[in-house]
Write an enzyme that holds these catalytic residues in place. Sequence first.
Site, PDB file in Angstrom:
ATOM      1  N   GLY A 123       0.835  -1.208   0.000  1.00 36.80           N
ATOM      2  CA  GLY A 123       0.000   0.000   0.000  1.00 36.80           C
ATOM      3  C   GLY A 123       0.853   1.235   0.000  1.00 36.80           C
ATOM      4  N   ASN A 124       0.280   2.360   0.361  1.00 34.95           N
ATOM      5  CA  ASN A 124       1.064   3.598   0.476  1.00 34.95           C
ATOM      6  C   ASN A 124       0.458   4.483   1.556  1.00 34.95           C
ATOM      7  OD1 ASN A 124      -0.917   5.504  -0.816  1.00 34.95           O
ATOM      8  ND2 ASN A 124      -0.618   4.059  -2.506  1.00 34.95           N
ATOM      9  N   HIS A 125       1.105   5.615   1.797  1.00 31.89           N
ATOM     10  CA  HIS A 125       0.728   6.454   2.945  1.00 31.89           C
ATOM     11  C   HIS A 125      -0.435   7.403   2.674  1.00 31.89           C
ATOM     12  CE1 HIS A 125       3.914   5.096   5.471  1.00 31.89           C
ATOM     13  NE2 HIS A 125       4.825   5.390   4.577  1.00 31.89           N
ATOM     14  N   ALA A 165      -3.970   7.736  -4.812  1.00 31.58           N
ATOM     15  CA  ALA A 165      -2.588   7.274  -4.969  1.00 31.58           C
ATOM     16  C   ALA A 165      -2.685   5.783  -5.265  1.00 31.58           C
ATOM     17  CB  ALA A 165      -1.802   7.527  -3.693  1.00 31.58           C
TER      18      ALA A 165
END
Length: 398
Positions: free
Chosen positions: A209-211, A277
């Site tokens: 995943g990402n932030h 994102a």
Amino acid sequence: MSILSGKHILLGITGGIAAYKSAFLVRLLKKAGADVKVIMTKEAEEFVTPLTLSTLSEHPVVSSFTDQEKNWNNHVDLGLWADLMLVAPATANTLSKMASGNANNLLITTYLSAKCPVYFAPAMDLDMYKHPSSKASIDQLISFGNKFIKPESGFLASGLIGEGRMAEPERIVAFLENDIRTQLPLYQRTITITAGPTYEAIDPVRFIGNHSSGKMGFELATQALKLGASVNLITGPTHLKLQHNQLNRIDVVSAQDMFEASKAYFNQSDIFIASAAVSDYKPKEQYQQKLKKSEAAFKIDLEPTPDILRHLGSLKAKQFLVGFALETENEEENAKAKLKKKNLDLIVLNSLNDSGAGFKKDTNSIRIITNTETKRYETKSKALVAKDIFDYILKVVE
Ligand code: C5P
């Protein structure tokens, strides 16, 4: 969130039995986020107490030209404070005074000095409502630009059945919300927004995943709703909440889910904003069971996810297509290349070199880039950035 949130509403209550419903009306308006001040006529105080309404509205209630210390109750200030004035219930007597300008009480003087839109919800017995003089007052008020909230049919306090009951508070609130929406610049426009991160499963408990927090996308949705649009918000996993009757929230997890949802809502969209994102890669293989720990090194083969925005750019017809670019080097050059490659109308560039921009932050620092212009904005809250983006879009979209 309601379109009434933050609005100053001046509620005029006049002397009819329906005045008891005004207490519910104040509750509903407050629940919608409005700031409500109440003016009553002397006769209305016979039906419902000022104490009830001051408690519910959290403001003193005024009904005469002066207060107990003989200070003037300033109707001009009240009229100027209001974003909208609502007279509910409006008796035959008050309708006639509003129509003729017979300013012998505080409510009518305030009405005459108010510069905002005025709504009125008549309430009276069926024969009074049918009388040509009531009809004439209503027609006169409509001709002045006031907005008429039609009474309903049903049981009346007199025991008779017919037309004349004040519209139910829920209907009055819905009437105000709809009427305000019709005057907003994005009324009858559908906007689809992607937001948040995507999670690409490795096994049942782990993911790539990402932030991204989703804040920017949620602020864009909030702003679009404030401007009167219907919004589809396709969001990856986030704890953020948003409620509105014109919001359709579609929760997704992976890039593939977001791709499917984006395709499904693209045709109906007038404006599509991709602020998510999206993970660029996903594991080639998804393990069905939790992977066991071992001492040996471990590799995951990755494959690209679909580029949602690029795909939509290739399908684009009437849609105004907006993308985001988060760059660390050659920012403008890279953003402009993306604008072309993905066939976008506008790209919002945020650079990780700007101290106010970034994933979990509440602020953002952007540049808006189109085929003809690059505009740089100061660092500000994501809510204000969303406003800047829509101000720009409204200038270029007819
Ligand atoms: O190519 P890049 O990932 O930098 O482009 C960013 C823009 O493209 C963002 O608007 C993002 O939401 C969108 N995007 C997408 N699908 C992907 C990757 C990015 O829609 N797979």
